[in-house]
Design an enzyme around this catalytic site. Structure first.
Site, PDB file in Angstrom:
ATOM      1  N   LYS A  23       0.822  -1.213   0.000  1.00 39.15           N
ATOM      2  CA  LYS A  23       0.000   0.000   0.000  1.00 39.15           C
ATOM      3  C   LYS A  23       0.861   1.270   0.000  1.00 39.15           C
ATOM      4  O   LYS A  23       0.635   2.195  -0.784  1.00 39.15           O
ATOM      5  CB  LYS A  23      -0.921  -0.033   1.219  1.00 39.15           C
ATOM      6  CG  LYS A  23      -1.896   1.122   1.328  1.00 39.15           C
ATOM      7  CD  LYS A  23      -2.748   0.926   2.581  1.00 39.15           C
ATOM      8  CE  LYS A  23      -3.572   2.148   2.889  1.00 39.15           C
ATOM      9  NZ  LYS A  23      -4.260   2.040   4.191  1.00 39.15           N
ATOM     10  N   SER A  24       1.875   1.302   0.875  1.00 36.32           N
ATOM     11  CA  SER A  24       2.729   2.493   0.957  1.00 36.32           C
ATOM     12  C   SER A  24       3.437   2.765  -0.363  1.00 36.32           C
ATOM     13  O   SER A  24       3.518   3.916  -0.825  1.00 36.32           O
ATOM     14  CB  SER A  24       3.768   2.326   2.075  1.00 36.32           C
ATOM     15  OG  SER A  24       3.169   2.319   3.338  1.00 36.32           O
ATOM     16  N   ARG A  28       2.955   5.934  -3.309  1.00 38.81           N
ATOM     17  CA  ARG A  28       4.100   6.700  -3.792  1.00 38.81           C
ATOM     18  C   ARG A  28       4.323   6.493  -5.284  1.00 38.81           C
ATOM     19  O   ARG A  28       4.715   7.419  -5.998  1.00 38.81           O
ATOM     20  CB  ARG A  28       5.345   6.315  -2.990  1.00 38.81           C
ATOM     21  CG  ARG A  28       5.316   6.853  -1.553  1.00 38.81           C
ATOM     22  CD  ARG A  28       6.300   6.094  -0.653  1.00 38.81           C
ATOM     23  NE  ARG A  28       6.414   6.695   0.674  1.00 38.81           N
ATOM     24  CZ  ARG A  28       5.534   6.519   1.661  1.00 38.81           C
ATOM     25  NH1 ARG A  28       4.462   5.769   1.461  1.00 38.81           N
ATOM     26  NH2 ARG A  28       5.717   7.091   2.836  1.00 38.81           N
ATOM     27  N   GLY A 106      -4.814   8.499   4.512  1.00 37.07           N
ATOM     28  CA  GLY A 106      -3.970   9.444   5.248  1.00 37.07           C
ATOM     29  C   GLY A 106      -2.635   9.681   4.573  1.00 37.07           C
ATOM     30  O   GLY A 106      -2.091  10.787   4.623  1.00 37.07           O
ATOM     31  N   ASP A 328       2.527   0.032  12.219  1.00 36.97           N
ATOM     32  CA  ASP A 328       1.241  -0.521  11.790  1.00 36.97           C
ATOM     33  C   ASP A 328       1.004  -1.931  12.326  1.00 36.97           C
ATOM     34  O   ASP A 328      -0.141  -2.404  12.338  1.00 36.97           O
ATOM     35  CB  ASP A 328       1.157  -0.536  10.263  1.00 36.97           C
ATOM     36  CG  ASP A 328       0.964   0.856   9.677  1.00 36.97           C
ATOM     37  OD1 ASP A 328       0.412   1.726  10.386  1.00 36.97           O
ATOM     38  OD2 ASP A 328       1.379   1.076   8.530  1.00 36.97           O
ATOM     39  N   LYS A 355      -4.202   7.223  14.353  1.00 35.53           N
ATOM     40  CA  LYS A 355      -4.418   6.457  13.132  1.00 35.53           C
ATOM     41  C   LYS A 355      -5.894   6.519  12.754  1.00 35.53           C
ATOM     42  O   LYS A 355      -6.623   7.405  13.190  1.00 35.53           O
ATOM     43  CB  LYS A 355      -3.937   5.012  13.340  1.00 35.53           C
ATOM     44  CG  LYS A 355      -2.426   4.893  13.532  1.00 35.53           C
ATOM     45  CD  LYS A 355      -1.687   5.163  12.224  1.00 35.53           C
ATOM     46  CE  LYS A 355      -0.210   4.933  12.335  1.00 35.53           C
ATOM     47  NZ  LYS A 355       0.475   5.092  11.028  1.00 35.53           N
ATOM     48  N   ARG A 359      -5.896   3.593  18.025  1.00 31.80           N
ATOM     49  CA  ARG A 359      -5.608   2.150  18.055  1.00 31.80           C
ATOM     50  C   ARG A 359      -5.175   1.649  19.416  1.00 31.80           C
ATOM     51  O   ARG A 359      -5.263   0.452  19.682  1.00 31.80           O
ATOM     52  CB  ARG A 359      -4.577   1.796  16.974  1.00 31.80           C
ATOM     53  CG  ARG A 359      -5.180   1.798  15.585  1.00 31.80           C
ATOM     54  CD  ARG A 359      -4.255   1.238  14.530  1.00 31.80           C
ATOM     55  NE  ARG A 359      -4.902   1.316  13.220  1.00 31.80           N
ATOM     56  CZ  ARG A 359      -4.254   1.493  12.083  1.00 31.80           C
ATOM     57  NH1 ARG A 359      -2.941   1.604  12.079  1.00 31.80           N
ATOM     58  NH2 ARG A 359      -4.917   1.560  10.938  1.00 31.80           N
TER      59      ARG A 359
END
Length: 450
Positions: A23-24, A28, A106, A328, A355, A359
């Site tokens: 995902k990260s 990008r 986010g 995470d 988050k 959390r």
């Protein structure tokens, strides 16, 4: 509201699985491709709600999907469970004005303003769902203003965030906390600033942005605890390969560790050392059956296979340098700690309160509802391991990681777990339930995990 989803105990988890794309890196990849000159092939782009928001955002500012990817759905993939896209960029200084809906993303909210703030002209508004409107943007707005950016936010700290293009200058900025999203935002801004931009980290954080920008031709280097980027005329990414997401693989890593008889092989997972802190923590807890194999690099990112089997765990201390390398995955550490012997303390993790949900609160409430002995602290949790969880019912509170944690807890529990709002998992892992089910009592792998 949808009915709760029930996850009953598994006898064991066995089989081979490639988790969804990272995902990260997907976020990008879309942004850097949009900044690029010419076309960029993105191989393995994650198809999930958050990354669709990023793809829509870069299209809103002028980037285009070309060729077959312009008409195909993201689900029409390259055989690896993720999309193959070709993105025509607008160049570093060609973003057109737009109102941008970031949804629940986010990462998009905090990274994209760095690029937009240095545009020669134009105005942009970034807004999102109810959850995103509670997530602070002052942590990126403040240093961007030091660089000369023109920004406005609700109460000067919350979305919607308004950005107006301006002339930027490089600064030296000491991060008050180890936050890779702030670092990445400033690196994007530094591409368009006069002079070098220097970001000083109190602890190392995930470095995907540095690796990907360097591969696209940017002059970026590390000097001790400082990341330095020089202004650029152009980026030429050309090709970006997105590995399987370690944070998604982490759910199966922990599941295989805590469910007796398990033996799971996770294929082509990103093994960037700034992301794999969970493995170090689990090994300190006694997880002896974790093996890494077939590691290779593509675009600066190490990729390999992870094989995991069940281990008896002991409690441990988690904090300091552990936190940014496993931020995470800390909810999963808390889950694993419930199955360990002794006490596990998680500290220095106040960032968890900011988050998609708080959390610290949601994990504590969820695990206690399932029979765990967990106490929240200001910056973490204290877990008294009892060797397992009874089961019960939890609410994800719209947080994808809490939803998936509940499912893993159900697979490992004695009585099963019902998860309300399980649909939140689609933000990062739409196929999670199917992948988890595919490992239930699967065929044993050929050679035993050591």
């Amino acid at each position: 509201m949808a009915d709760p989803t029930r996850f009953d105990p598994f006898g064991a988890l066995r089989g081979v699985l490639r988790p969804p794309a990272d995902k990260s890196i997907s976020h990008r990849a879309a942004m850097i491709a949009a900044m690029g000159t010419g076309e960029t092939d993105v191989i393995g782009y994650l198809d999930a709600a958050d990354t669709r928001s990023t793809l829509a955002a870069v299209q809103a500012v002028g980037a285009r999907l070309v060729g077959e990817s312009a008409t195909a759905t993201l689900a029409e993939d390259d055989g690896l469970g993720a999309a193959r896209l070709r993105i025509a960029g607008v160049g570093l200084r060609g973003a057109r004005p737009a109102a941008i809906d970031v949804g629940n993303a986010g990462t998009l909210l905090r990274l994209l303003p760095g690029w937009l703030a240095g545009q020669p002209q134009g105005k942009w508004t970034l807004d999102g769902d109810e959850s995103i409107r509670k997530r602070p943007v002052d942590r990126v707005a403040s240093p961007l203003r030091e660089m000369g950016a023109r920004l406005a936010a609700r109460d000067d700290r919350l979305p919607p965030l308004e950005v107006e293009g301006a002339s930027l200058h490089g600064i030296t900025y000491e991060l008050p906390a180890a936050r890779d999203q702030v670092k990445s935002c400033l690196l994007f801004a530094g591409l368009l600033a006069a002079g070098e931009t220097r970001v000083v980290e109190p602890l190392p954080t995930r470095d995907h942005s540095e690796r990907m920008l360097a591969a696209a031709g940017a002059q970026v280097r590390r000097e001790g605890d400082t990341v330095v980027i020089a202004p650029a005329e152009r980026l030429e990414p050309g090709r970006i390969v997105v590995p399987a997401d370690f944070s998604s693989a982490a759910f199966f890593i922990v599941a295989a560790t805590i469910v007796p008889g398990s033996d799971v092989l996770l294929h082509q997972v990103g093994l960037n050392p700034t992301r794999t802190g969970l493995l170090d923590i689990l090994r300190r807890m006694g997880a002896a059956k974790i093996e890494i194999a077939d590691v290779a690099e593509d675009g600066g990112e190490p990729i390999g296979d992870i094989r995991v089997g069940h281990s008896e765990l002991q409690g441990c201390e988690v904090g300091g340098a552990d936190v940014p390398l496993a931020i995470d995955e800390l909810p999963l550490v808390a889950l694993a700690a419930c199955f360990a012997a002794g006490t596990t303390t998680i500290r220095d993790a106040a960032e968890l309160r900011k988050k998609e949900s708080d959390r610290i609160a949601t994990v504590t409430d969820a695990l206690r509802a399932l029979g765990g002995q967990v106490e929240a602290t200001e910056d973490g949790m204290v877990i008294e391991g009892t060797g397992g969880l009874r089961g019960g019912a939890i609410d994800s509170h719209g947080d994808h990681r809490i939803a998936m944690l509940g499912a893993i807890a159900g697979a490992a529990s004695r009585e099963g777990v019902e998860v309300t709002n399980m649909g939140a998992a689609a933000v990062s892992y739409p196929g999670f339930e199917g992948d988890l089910g595919s490992l239930q009592q699967g065929p044993p792998l050929h050679d035993p995990v050591h």
